[in-house]
Design an enzyme around this catalytic site. Structure first.
Site, mmCIF file in Angstrom:
data_model
loop_
_atom_site.group_PDB
_atom_site.id
_atom_site.type_symbol
_atom_site.label_atom_id
_atom_site.label_comp_id
_atom_site.label_asym_id
_atom_site.label_seq_id
_atom_site.Cartn_x
_atom_site.Cartn_y
_atom_site.Cartn_z
ATOM 1 N N ARG A 106 0.883 -1.181 0.000
ATOM 2 C CA ARG A 106 0.000 0.000 0.000
ATOM 3 C C ARG A 106 0.911 1.218 0.000
ATOM 4 N NH1 ARG A 106 -0.415 1.947 5.341
ATOM 5 N NH2 ARG A 106 -0.920 0.134 6.584
ATOM 6 N N HIS A 140 -2.895 3.746 5.816
ATOM 7 C CA HIS A 140 -3.983 2.774 6.020
ATOM 8 C C HIS A 140 -5.320 3.462 5.766
ATOM 9 C CE1 HIS A 140 -6.843 0.115 7.914
ATOM 10 N NE2 HIS A 140 -7.106 1.015 8.829
ATOM 11 N N TYR A 153 5.878 4.795 11.033
ATOM 12 C CA TYR A 153 6.279 3.399 11.199
ATOM 13 C C TYR A 153 7.027 2.791 10.014
ATOM 14 C CZ TYR A 153 1.644 2.852 8.932
ATOM 15 O OH TYR A 153 0.564 2.952 8.099
#
Lengths: 328, 368
Positions: free
Chosen positions: B259, B263, B272
């Protein structure tokens, strides 16, 4: 051949399932041990012999799997009747029930529906191990989109189960296992329905209205009979459906007596007794002669069986509670 | 030969990162028009996604889960289905849903907070988007099972992410599918991150595909950013679901991909993951890969690409305008569709609320 049979409540479950399965090929029974074994309480006894593997399905041991796949089947046009062996084991399936069964119609704006009936034996009093005696009807009654049904007699069991299976929406059908075999009643061989959402007056009276359901109906009636000898005329209403509640029946009875008690074996706090008391307050305050008394299980985990009869409201406790409402 | 019979770690690939056909690989037998439409569908999904993120940033849409990077897996797989087959999506399959027949306008409406956006057209075999993780795996299994019991011959594809493979419902769904031999394709969009938690934290297994072994059916890993490989693998799984030829009907497909974005628009992936990692995966971008291949085959040129881009721009703009022109739904919609027949209590609440609306008017009532 007689037109009726003298059945226990659990036999009425079986008879009701059989009748609906004969009536509608899309009705299937699924769950743990429901096939050859006929269910741990024998609620599905003989159905596997009669209807075979494709309609009486022994599933893997997985509650979320049972209910989640039943949701897919229901959405795809079948009428699954999954059995959860004990209500205390339903928690792995809780997400599927509240997140999906209850919401599918809403989420899809009516494109998909979820006409399933989750059956589960519930309640205490049969000396069962831990996690086998819970009475958690309030969890489901709190969830919009679910109907919650609790029969208390064999006749009602067959008729309510037929209504639940024919209902276009998901129904949680809770069977009071304490009275699975406690007594018998004449039940018609033909299929018939008892409407969902309608309470039954089990005993007419003028002094106090007592609202109850399931296994608590019998000790409540016993308490009422004993109280009548003391000059207190108790009306006993068996709610039969806990969601949607029969507000009309509750208020009609209350307006007649002005006093009320609720008897349930679930814990007091957050239980349906509070909902019934609040309904009376909101809708019939001017008729109210006394606070609504709740006679319930305790706000504790259900005890192991050495103490279970202290936990469950018994006739003496029910009598005292009703008297409190009467004498206020 | 089926691509499914192989070691789960033997990843199926047809195009390399540059868009060249790998040695020994066979391009699926698709006509020219279908190949170009695959490219067009992917480009449309990408452009839609970019505009959707931008709408959210402008406050014109609520929280939105972006799909960029996953077009190859979504479009490649869904194009392998026939009309009679079914799709059970998660919340990120906007591209696949579009190809199944859910208009872009509806996807926009759903994320703009209109329930109607989640209602598939009556003749379109797509289930509603499932937000809880992995729960739809069981719905797909149950529907496939019902279809089999009814004697039909249809395939049921279910999409979920790598995080979903940690949930009980994933395992219960695959287990039921294996036991009851249902016509399912379980399609894992392994995009490497479940919000901020990496794939390595979801499972110690070397691949997700190998989990199928435990359920008794085939699992295959595919390069999820290679739309031709995804198409091929999914087509084989669909064919097997309908005509198992000795195998169990279900298949688990692990489409390895990335991706590119967050999210959801509420998430900040820079917290992250490293830019290097993103750059590494961007080299595998499915859109330029397919474009390069199609140019090489003479199916695309600058003129055709420009025309496609213009058409897409117009389609997306039109969908946004149409969605934004839909007025706020009436509060009646809150009360509708809870049950087939409205219970007395719900009706009473609705009537009380309508009375308040009449007394105050919506502007006053909605004042914060």
């Amino acid at each position: 051949m007689s037109d009726t049979q003298n059945l226990t409540l659990v036999q009425a479950v079986r008879d009701g399932l059989k009748g609906e399965m004969e009536r509608d090929d899309d009705v299937i029974v699924m769950g743990e041990d429901v096939g050859k074994n006929g269910g741990v309480f024998r609620a599905t006894q003989g159905l596997w012999d009669e209807f075979g593997d494709d309609r009486v399905i022994d599933t893997p041991l997985a509650e979320s799997g049972i209910v989640g796949s039943a949701i897919g089947m229901a959405a795809y046009g079948m009428k699954p009747v999954p059995e959860i062996q004990f209500l205390g084991f339903i928690y792995p399936a809780f997400d599927q029930i509240v997140s999906h069964a209850a919401r599918l119609r809403t989420r899809s704006r009516g494109r998909y529906t979820c006409p399933l009936v989750v059956r589960a034996p519930y309640g205490g009093g049969i000396r069962a191990p831990e996690h086998h005696s819970e009475s958690k009807e309030a969890f489901f009654a709190h969830e919009p989109g679910l109907k919650v049904v609790v029969p208390s007699t064999p006749y009602d069991t067959k008729g309510l189960l037929a209504s639940a299976i024919r209902d276009p929406d998901p129904v949680i059908f809770l069977e009071p296992k304490l009275i699975y075999r406690a007594f018998r009643e004449e039940v018609p061989n033909e299929t018939y329905t008892v409407p969902l959402g309608k309470a039954a007056t089990r005993r007419e009276g003028t002094d106090v209205s007592v609202f109850t359901w399931g296994a608590m109906t019998r000790p409540t009636l016993e308490a009422a009979d004993e109280l009548s000898e003391e000059g207190i005329d108790v009306e006993v209403i068996d709610l039969r459906t806990l969601s949607p509640l029969d507000d009309e029946a509750i208020l009609e009875s209350f307006k007649k007596t002005g006093r009320a008690a609720v008897v349930h074996e679930a814990p007091l706090s957050g239980g349906l007794g509070g909902e019934i008391a609040a309904t009376i307050q909101e809708e019939a305050l001017m008729y109210q002669e006394a606070p609504v008394k709740r006679i319930t299980g305790f706000d504790t985990p259900f005890p192991l069986y050495a103490l279970e009869n202290y936990y469950l409201p018994q006739v003496a406790r029910i009598k005292e509670g009703i008297k409190e409402a009467y004498e206020f | 030969m089926s691509t499914l019979q192989r070691d789960p770690s033997d990843q199926v690939q047809i195009l390399d990162d540059e868009g060249n056909v790998l040695e020994g690989a066979t391009v699926p037998d698709l006509d020219d028009e279908t190949l170009v439409s695959m490219y067009q569908n992917m480009t449309l999904a990408r452009r839609f996604d970019q505009r959707a993120v931008s709408l959210q940033r402008q406050g014109r849409m609520g929280t939105y889960p972006p799909l960029s990077g996953q077009e190859g897996a979504q479009i490649g797989s869904v194009m392998a289905l026939e009309d009679e087959d079914w799709m059970f999506p998660s919340y990120r399959e906007h591209g696949a849903a579009l190809i199944r027949g859910l208009p872009l306008k509806q996807t926009l409406l759903y994320w703009m907070g209109h329930e109607d956006g989640n209602k598939p057209p009556e003749d379109v075999n797509i289930f509603t988007a499932s937000v809880p993780i992995a729960t739809q795996v069981l719905h797909a299994t149950g529907a496939a099972w019902a279809s089999k019991l009814k004697g039909e011959n249809k395939a049921f594809i279910c999409y979920f992410g790598d995080g979903a493979t940690s949930e009980g419902d994933f395992h219960e769904g695959l287990n039921f599918a294996g036991v009851f031999d249902t016509p399912n394709i379980f399609f894992c969009n392994n995009n490497q991150w479940a919000i901020s938690v990496p794939r390595e934290r979801q499972t110690a297994a070397k691949t997700i595909a190998q989990k199928a072994v435990a359920y008794g059916f085939e699992g295959v890993q595919v390069d999820g950013m290679d739309p031709l490989a995804v198409y091929k693998v999914t087509k084989d799984a669909v064919d097997k679901a309908k005509d198992p030829q000795g195998e169990l009907r279900p298949t688990l497909i692990e489409a390895v991909q990335y991706r590119f974005g967050a999210h959801t628009t509420a998430d900040d992936p820079t917290v992250y993951r490293d830019d290097d990692e993103v750059e590494h995966w961007k080299k595998k971008d499915p859109i330029p890969r397919l474009e390069k291949y199609l140019r090489g085959e003479g199916l695309l040129d600058d003129e055709r690409v420009d025309a496609i881009e213009q058409e897409i721009e117009d389609d997306v703009a039109e969908a946004i305008a149409a969605a934004e022109a839909v007025p706020r739904p009436s509060p009646d919609e809150i009360f509708a569709h809870v049950f087939e027949e409205m219970p007395a209590r719900v009706r009473a609440q609705w009537e009380d609320f309508e009375q308040l609306r009449e007394m105050y008017g919506d502007d006053k009532l909605l004042e914060e």
